[in-house]
Each structure stands twice: as structure tokens, then as C-alpha cells.
Design a protein around this motif. Structure first.
Motif, PDB file in Angstrom:
ATOM      1  N   LEU A  20       0.845  -1.190   0.000  1.00 25.57           N
ATOM      2  CA  LEU A  20       0.000   0.000   0.000  1.00 25.57           C
ATOM      3  C   LEU A  20       0.882   1.242   0.000  1.00 25.57           C
ATOM      4  O   LEU A  20       1.971   1.229   0.565  1.00 25.57           O
ATOM      5  CB  LEU A  20      -0.908   0.022   1.241  1.00 25.57           C
ATOM      6  CG  LEU A  20      -1.928  -1.098   1.394  1.00 25.57           C
ATOM      7  CD1 LEU A  20      -2.622  -0.985   2.747  1.00 25.57           C
ATOM      8  CD2 LEU A  20      -2.954  -1.038   0.273  1.00 25.57           C
ATOM      9  N   ALA A  23       0.491   6.576   4.098  1.00 21.64           N
ATOM     10  CA  ALA A  23      -0.801   7.063   4.577  1.00 21.64           C
ATOM     11  C   ALA A  23      -1.186   8.406   3.962  1.00 21.64           C
ATOM     12  O   ALA A  23      -2.340   8.625   3.580  1.00 21.64           O
ATOM     13  CB  ALA A  23      -0.783   7.161   6.102  1.00 21.64           C
ATOM     14  N   ARG A  26      -2.488   7.985   0.483  1.00 19.01           N
ATOM     15  CA  ARG A  26      -3.840   7.417   0.434  1.00 19.01           C
ATOM     16  C   ARG A  26      -4.887   8.512   0.547  1.00 19.01           C
ATOM     17  O   ARG A  26      -5.856   8.555  -0.217  1.00 19.01           O
ATOM     18  CB  ARG A  26      -4.027   6.399   1.568  1.00 19.01           C
ATOM     19  CG  ARG A  26      -3.014   5.282   1.574  1.00 19.01           C
ATOM     20  CD  ARG A  26      -3.124   4.460   2.861  1.00 19.01           C
ATOM     21  NE  ARG A  26      -1.938   3.637   3.086  1.00 19.01           N
ATOM     22  CZ  ARG A  26      -1.715   2.913   4.164  1.00 19.01           C
ATOM     23  NH1 ARG A  26      -2.604   2.925   5.153  1.00 19.01           N
ATOM     24  NH2 ARG A  26      -0.616   2.192   4.293  1.00 19.01           N
ATOM     25  N   ARG A  27      -4.693   9.404   1.497  1.00 22.39           N
ATOM     26  CA  ARG A  27      -5.643  10.502   1.681  1.00 22.39           C
ATOM     27  C   ARG A  27      -5.638  11.431   0.467  1.00 22.39           C
ATOM     28  O   ARG A  27      -6.681  11.882  -0.004  1.00 22.39           O
ATOM     29  CB  ARG A  27      -5.301  11.277   2.947  1.00 22.39           C
ATOM     30  CG  ARG A  27      -6.151  12.522   3.145  1.00 22.39           C
ATOM     31  CD  ARG A  27      -5.758  13.264   4.402  1.00 22.39           C
ATOM     32  NE  ARG A  27      -6.503  14.506   4.533  1.00 22.39           N
ATOM     33  CZ  ARG A  27      -6.371  15.349   5.539  1.00 22.39           C
ATOM     34  NH1 ARG A  27      -5.522  15.072   6.513  1.00 22.39           N
ATOM     35  NH2 ARG A  27      -7.072  16.462   5.589  1.00 22.39           N
ATOM     36  N   ARG A  30      -7.630  10.029  -2.450  1.00 25.89           N
ATOM     37  CA  ARG A  30      -9.087  10.138  -2.258  1.00 25.89           C
ATOM     38  C   ARG A  30      -9.565  11.571  -2.454  1.00 25.89           C
ATOM     39  O   ARG A  30     -10.550  11.818  -3.153  1.00 25.89           O
ATOM     40  CB  ARG A  30      -9.459   9.648  -0.862  1.00 25.89           C
ATOM     41  CG  ARG A  30     -10.934   9.866  -0.518  1.00 25.89           C
ATOM     42  CD  ARG A  30     -11.273   9.344   0.868  1.00 25.89           C
ATOM     43  NE  ARG A  30     -10.526   9.970   1.936  1.00 25.89           N
ATOM     44  CZ  ARG A  30     -10.795  11.179   2.434  1.00 25.89           C
ATOM     45  NH1 ARG A  30     -11.787  11.898   1.929  1.00 25.89           N
ATOM     46  NH2 ARG A  30     -10.083  11.663   3.436  1.00 25.89           N
ATOM     47  N   TRP A  54      -6.945   4.184   8.287  1.00 23.95           N
ATOM     48  CA  TRP A  54      -5.976   3.786   7.251  1.00 23.95           C
ATOM     49  C   TRP A  54      -5.204   4.992   6.739  1.00 23.95           C
ATOM     50  O   TRP A  54      -4.013   4.909   6.450  1.00 23.95           O
ATOM     51  CB  TRP A  54      -6.695   3.112   6.085  1.00 23.95           C
ATOM     52  CG  TRP A  54      -7.370   1.822   6.461  1.00 23.95           C
ATOM     53  CD1 TRP A  54      -7.145   1.065   7.560  1.00 23.95           C
ATOM     54  CD2 TRP A  54      -8.391   1.143   5.720  1.00 23.95           C
ATOM     55  NE1 TRP A  54      -7.957  -0.039   7.566  1.00 23.95           N
ATOM     56  CE2 TRP A  54      -8.733  -0.023   6.443  1.00 23.95           C
ATOM     57  CE3 TRP A  54      -9.053   1.398   4.530  1.00 23.95           C
ATOM     58  CZ2 TRP A  54      -9.698  -0.922   6.005  1.00 23.95           C
ATOM     59  CZ3 TRP A  54     -10.024   0.511   4.084  1.00 23.95           C
ATOM     60  CH2 TRP A  54     -10.335  -0.645   4.817  1.00 23.95           C
ATOM     61  N   GLU A  55      -5.887   6.144   6.616  1.00 26.97           N
ATOM     62  CA  GLU A  55      -5.223   7.348   6.123  1.00 26.97           C
ATOM     63  C   GLU A  55      -4.357   8.000   7.198  1.00 26.97           C
ATOM     64  O   GLU A  55      -3.611   8.932   6.908  1.00 26.97           O
ATOM     65  CB  GLU A  55      -6.272   8.335   5.615  1.00 26.97           C
ATOM     66  CG  GLU A  55      -7.007   7.825   4.377  1.00 26.97           C
ATOM     67  CD  GLU A  55      -8.074   8.795   3.895  1.00 26.97           C
ATOM     68  OE1 GLU A  55      -8.316   9.792   4.613  1.00 26.97           O
ATOM     69  OE2 GLU A  55      -8.664   8.564   2.827  1.00 26.97           O
ATOM     70  N   ASP A  59      -2.869  -0.079   8.856  1.00 28.87           N
ATOM     71  CA  ASP A  59      -2.974  -0.864   7.628  1.00 28.87           C
ATOM     72  C   ASP A  59      -4.050  -1.924   7.757  1.00 28.87           C
ATOM     73  O   ASP A  59      -4.128  -2.620   8.780  1.00 28.87           O
ATOM     74  CB  ASP A  59      -1.641  -1.556   7.309  1.00 28.87           C
ATOM     75  CG  ASP A  59      -0.606  -0.586   6.762  1.00 28.87           C
ATOM     76  OD1 ASP A  59      -1.012   0.511   6.321  1.00 28.87           O
ATOM     77  OD2 ASP A  59       0.590  -0.913   6.782  1.00 28.87           O
ATOM     78  N   TYR A  68      -8.844  -2.471  -0.847  1.00 25.87           N
ATOM     79  CA  TYR A  68      -8.355  -1.098  -0.659  1.00 25.87           C
ATOM     80  C   TYR A  68      -7.185  -0.815  -1.602  1.00 25.87           C
ATOM     81  O   TYR A  68      -7.090   0.274  -2.192  1.00 25.87           O
ATOM     82  CB  TYR A  68      -7.939  -0.915   0.792  1.00 25.87           C
ATOM     83  CG  TYR A  68      -7.612   0.509   1.173  1.00 25.87           C
ATOM     84  CD1 TYR A  68      -8.435   1.564   0.793  1.00 25.87           C
ATOM     85  CD2 TYR A  68      -6.489   0.807   1.949  1.00 25.87           C
ATOM     86  CE1 TYR A  68      -8.151   2.871   1.164  1.00 25.87           C
ATOM     87  CE2 TYR A  68      -6.199   2.111   2.327  1.00 25.87           C
ATOM     88  CZ  TYR A  68      -7.032   3.141   1.929  1.00 25.87           C
ATOM     89  OH  TYR A  68      -6.753   4.427   2.289  1.00 25.87           O
ATOM     90  N   ALA A  69      -6.286  -1.789  -1.766  1.00 23.24           N
ATOM     91  CA  ALA A  69      -5.172  -1.628  -2.689  1.00 23.24           C
ATOM     92  C   ALA A  69      -5.677  -1.448  -4.115  1.00 23.24           C
ATOM     93  O   ALA A  69      -5.138  -0.655  -4.905  1.00 23.24           O
ATOM     94  CB  ALA A  69      -4.227  -2.830  -2.593  1.00 23.24           C
ATOM     95  N   LEU A  72      -6.916   2.115  -4.469  1.00 25.78           N
ATOM     96  CA  LEU A  72      -5.828   3.084  -4.556  1.00 25.78           C
ATOM     97  C   LEU A  72      -5.109   3.004  -5.900  1.00 25.78           C
ATOM     98  O   LEU A  72      -4.742   4.035  -6.481  1.00 25.78           O
ATOM     99  CB  LEU A  72      -4.836   2.840  -3.414  1.00 25.78           C
ATOM    100  CG  LEU A  72      -5.380   3.074  -1.994  1.00 25.78           C
ATOM    101  CD1 LEU A  72      -4.352   2.644  -0.952  1.00 25.78           C
ATOM    102  CD2 LEU A  72      -5.762   4.544  -1.785  1.00 25.78           C
ATOM    103  N   GLN A  76      -4.909   6.059  -8.626  1.00 26.44           N
ATOM    104  CA  GLN A  76      -3.678   6.561  -9.229  1.00 26.44           C
ATOM    105  C   GLN A  76      -3.771   6.578 -10.747  1.00 26.44           C
ATOM    106  O   GLN A  76      -3.347   7.531 -11.408  1.00 26.44           O
ATOM    107  CB  GLN A  76      -2.495   5.700  -8.779  1.00 26.44           C
ATOM    108  CG  GLN A  76      -2.096   5.914  -7.320  1.00 26.44           C
ATOM    109  CD  GLN A  76      -1.004   4.966  -6.877  1.00 26.44           C
ATOM    110  OE1 GLN A  76      -1.004   3.787  -7.245  1.00 26.44           O
ATOM    111  NE2 GLN A  76      -0.083   5.454  -6.064  1.00 26.44           N
TER     112      GLN A  76
END
Length: 527
Positions: A20, A23, A26-27, A30, A54-55, A59, A68-69, A72, A76
């Protein structure tokens, strides 16, 4: 199957966890897609607070990690495609992003973000649609993606707005908002869409649902208008509904709620049925002497004590340890202090409550701020406390403000409409929200014992300040108990407004004390 064959089968079936991104990435992914935590959580089958965790650095594992992966990775790819499209757009120019310090953090700063002051111009990591023309923009101002150079913006100049006539007959210029060009609709329909600025993002007005009203209406319909049954059902679901309301009111906020941070040992229970080491300064004080003669005492009930206490300085992220005497007002947490002597117990309660043992103790931010305030030149009631060490984080007083206002507004409407169902539901939401955010089996979505202690202590500090106000206005303070009980002698209506609002007080009872009466015994069963 032999033992070795079983081991071989186990190793053959073992899979490496899907990697992943960090953090903060990730945010960013989104937010760059204008997706809320609730939207992502619904797609993944988890709660919005879990996505927030998670953000913040936690994990996921198992199947949900793979989902979730996948999200993400897809985010991307979508952003990369947008960047390529933006690069090929006629008239698009490359903008050099300003350099920032590598160690710059998202700590709250005075005059920015939640405090109400406008944000500075920020470079976007990926182009986002301009709120004025809809074409890709690489910057945002006060949270709104837009072009910095009007020549790059595809929106035509707005038509002049006719000024409205003032009551006096003079013509006043239209507000600045009405002179701005309206953002284009993405659905192709004619006319502008009204947008509401919320922190760093924007939501359409229709995205601000009345969760409390909808829940009450659904409960009444389900129970065929049975008020008692509907109230019982709503109170039972008060905790998850409060968490859903928190997630809704945090959309667009400058800071995400970190639901499960690392907690120092002083905030952990010392045993299964014991308590942690934090002293909340709960008042339990009674005046020891009264003037001669009989006196009528009014026991006042402070409305919505915990609801008002939601407005307090709360640490945003993980608590960090420090030592020394200095207090940083931009941070909040818990502090090991040695309080100074209190010489006013004959007519005012001690701001740290009733202690059996002297010496250092761990107190919360509201208690420390109250002590520092009372030691200042305005009050001069005590010496400043000695600070030995602290666990703090960057803080803001407005972290739960939208949540508090939503509950307050619902409470006010319920009182105005004599709606006891909504009133009991709202009371259960904010009281259970505070009481279960520590180590509780009823709320696994939020583990913030530091917030729980700070909110409670803020309620106690608020009560102390009401006692001080009563004393300064010439009332005789007889008792101060818990979060909401203040007993006084005198014309209290000239000091406190009477009513059911959160800024009002109401009469709990009246009783008479005299030379032979014990004021500490009066109303003893009211707590």
C-alpha cells in the motif's frame, strides 16, 4: 498427509500482502478524486472511521486490504489519465509548484483553517476542475480549485449586477459573492449550481442531509407513531448514529479525525476494572459557613453541559512527549503538574476539585488552561502551576464544532416544537459519544480516551467559571457539583438567563438553610 507435507501446503498457500502507498498518499488520492471517506467506506464495506484510520497510518489486512489496494491503484491510474488529458488541453500551461519545506506539517496555525481565516494559495498535486470554468486548474484558493490568471479561465466576464435598493432609498452595492461568476454545472443543465464552501472542499447544498431528522422520522414510521417505542429504538442506536453524524460533519474539514492513535500509558487503565492516571478535576464542593439567619438556596441545573464542552481544544494527531515548564497554546493534551495552593475554599471551589493527596498529578488541557488563567493578572487567585512533563499534539478548538452545532440545532428545534423524541435522541447521542470514546465495548470506531477526559474536564471548567461569575455578581455560592449543578443564594435571574437553551439555566429545586442547617447535606440525592 505428513507433517512436512502439511508445512509445504501451508507455505504454498501463503501469499505476500499487497503493498500500500504511504498514509498521506492514500488521503491525497481520495481527496484528489473529490471522494468522501463515507463513499470509500461504503464501497469497501467498512466504516468511514476505519478509512480515516488507514489514512492516519493503520494498515488493513486480509481481503479488505486487497480491495483497498485495488481502489488506490485505480485512483492513481485515473489521476494519471486526468494529468495526461490536462497536458493535451489547448491553452494549458505548465505551472511550477512552489517549494515547501520537507518537514512542514499539517499542524493547526493561528489564523488559518478551522479558525475561520482564509487559506493561502496552494498548488494541487493533480489538476482539478476550476469552480468557475470547469477546465483543469493546478491551484486552489481558500480550498476552491481555480485558475490564478484570469486569461487561463474559460469563464466569460460576469454581467454587471444591478444593485438592490436600500430601505433609505440609497443604492447599496451587491455582496461580493453575488458579483462572482457562478460555477458551471457538470450535468450540462442550464443555470448555476449553488455551492457551499466547507474547509478545503466544496459540497453542493443537497449534500448536507438532516441525519437526525431522517432517523427520527424513520423510527416513528417503523413503530407506527408510538413515541415511547421510537424513542427507545433511537436511544439504542445513539452511538453508531453519533459516529455517522461526526463523519458527515467532518466532510471538507481541514483535519481528519484520527480514530485510533497511539496512547501513552498514563491514559491506559491500570487494571481491568481500574482507571487511568488522569485527574479530571470534577468538582464536589460545599460552602462550610453561612451568615447567620435563614437563607433560600436555589439549585440551578446547567443545560447541555457535555454538549457545550465539545467546544474545547482537542489534540488532532498522536500525542508526543515533552518536558519543561512552558505551555504551548497551539497544542493540547495531558500534563503532569504540581498545582499551587488554593486559599479561597471558603467561598469558591478549588479549580482542581477535591484532592485527598498533595503532590504532582496528571491533568487535562482545560484544567491547566483554567489554572493558568486564574494565575494571570486579570484574576490573580493563585500562583501558576509547575509543569513537569506533557503528552500533547497540535490542537484546534473547532474539531467537533460542526458536530456540536448540528446537535445543538436539533436540540433547539426539538425544544421549540415540543418534540421529546428528538430531544431524548440528541441527549443520548452527545452523552454516549463522550462516555464511550474511551475503552468501551460499545464504540469500537473511536478510541480517544484523551478526548473523553478533555471534554469532561471542559464541562467541569465551564461550571467553575459559572460559579466564579455568580460570586463576582454578588451571589453566594453554596455548592458546585459535577458538570451541571450550582447552588446559589440571591437573585440569580439577573446573572443567568432562565430557559432550556444550552446557554440558559433552569431551577432544579429550592430549599432553605439556616444557622443550624448543614448546606452540604441539602439536596444530597440530586447527583
Amino acid at each position: 498427509m505428513t507433517d512436512f507435507e502439511a508445512i509445504d501446503a501451508l507455505l504454498a498457500g501463503a501469499r505476500q500482502e499487497v503493498p500500500l502507498p504511504p498514509a498521506d498518499v492514500r488521503r491525497e488520492l481520495r481527496e484528489s478524486l473529490n471522494l468522501s471517506r463515507s463513499q470509500v467506506a461504503q464501497a469497501l464495506g467498512v466504516s468511514p472511521s476505519t478509512v480515516g484510520g488507514w489514512e492516519a497510518g493503520r494498515d488493513p489486512g486480509g481481503a479488505v486490504r486487497e480491495k483497498y489496494a485495488y481502489f488506490l491503484e485505480g485512483a492513481q491510474a485515473k489521476l494519471a489519465a486526468r494529468t495526461e488529458d490536462a497536458a493535451g488541453t489547448p491553452g494549458a500551461e505548465h505551472v511550477v509548484e512552489p517549494e515547501t519545506d520537507a518537514d512542514e506539517s499539517d499542524e493547526p496555525r493561528e489564523g488559518t483553517g478551522e479558525t475561520g481565516e482564509p487559506d493561502e494559495v496552494e498548488a494541487l498535486s493533480a489538476p482539478r476542475p476550476c469552480v468557475l470554468c470547469g477546465r483543469p486548474a493546478r491551484h486552489q484558493v481558500a480550498g476552491f480549485p481555480q485558475h490564478l490568471d484570469p486569461a487561463d479561465c474559460g469563464t466569460p466576464a460576469p454581467d454587471p449586477v444591478a444593485p438592490s435598493a436600500a430601505p433609505s432609498g440609497r443604492e447599496e452595492p451587491a455582496p461580493a459573492e453575488s458579483r462572482r461568476p457562478a460555477p458551471a454545472r457538470r450535468d450540462g443543465a442550464a443555470g448555476p449550481v449553488r455551492v457551499v464552501p466547507v474547509g478545503r472542499r466544496m459540497q453542493t447544498a443537497s449534500q448536507d442531509p438532516d441525519l437526525i431528522g431522517a432517523a427520527v422520522a424513520a423510527a416513528l414510521e417503523k413503530h407506527s407513531g408510538d413515541l415511547e417505542a421510537a424513542t427507545a429504538a433511537l436511544v439504542k442506536r445513539a452511538i453508531p448514529d453519533a459516529m455517522a453524524l461526526l463523519d458527515e460533519t467532518r466532510k471538507g474539514g481541514r483535519y481528519d479525525v484520527v480514530a485510533h492513535p497511539w496512547i501513552p500509558d498514563v491514559l491506559r487503565k491500570q487494571s481491568a476494572r481500574g482507571a487511568d492516571r488522569i485527574w479530571e478535576a470534577r468538582p464536589k464542593w460545599a460552602r462550610t459557613e453561612l451568615p447567620s439567619g435563614a437563607h433560600e438556596v436555589t439549585a440551578l441545573d446547567i443545560n447541555g453541559a457535555y454538549l457545550s464542552a465539545l467546544k474545547t481544544h482537542l489534540p488532532i494527531g498522536q500525542l508526543e512527549h515533552s518536558t519543561g515548564f512552558d505551555h504551548d497554546r497551539r497544542r493540547a493534551g495531558v500534563h503532569l503538574i504540581t498545582p499551587s495552593a488554593w486559599d479561597h475554599d471558603a467561598y469558591l471551589p478549588n479549580p482542581i476539585g477535591n484532592r485527598d493527596e498533595p503532590g504532582p498529578l496528571w491533568v487535562t488541557e482545560p484544567t491547566l488552561r483554567l489554572l493558568l488563567r486564574l494565575s494571570g493578572p486579570k484574576y490573580g487567585l493563585c500562583d501558576p502551576p509547575e509543569i513537569h512533563e506533557s503528552f500533547t499534539s497540535g490542537a484546534t478548538e473547532s474539531l467537533l464544532e460542526k458536530f456540536r452545532v448540528a446537535l445543538k440545532d436539533a436540540r433547539d428545534r426539538a425544544i421549540a416544537e415540543d418534540d421529546e423524541v428528538t430531544l431524548e435522541y440528541v441527549k443520548a447521542m452527545y452523552s454516549k459519544f463522550v462516555s464511550t470514546m474511551g475503552e468501551s465495548n460499545y464504540n469500537r470506531e473511536l478510541y480517544r480516551p484523551d478526548w473523553m477526559h478533555l471534554i469532561r474536564s471542559q464541562a467541569f471548567a465551564n461550571l467553575w467559571m459559572k460559579a466564579y461569575k455568580a460570586h463576582e455578581e454578588g451571589l453566594m455560592v453554596v455548592r458546585a457539583m459535577g458538570t451541571d449543578e450550582l447552588h446559589v443564594i440571591g437573585d440569580w435571574r439577573r446573572v443567568f438567563p432562565e430557559g432550556r437553551g444550552v446557554s440558559d439555566v433552569k431551577v432544579k429545586e429550592t430549599y432553605t438553610v439556616g444557622e443550624d442547617a448543614d448546606p452540604a447535606a441539602a439536596g444530597e440525592g440530586d447527583d
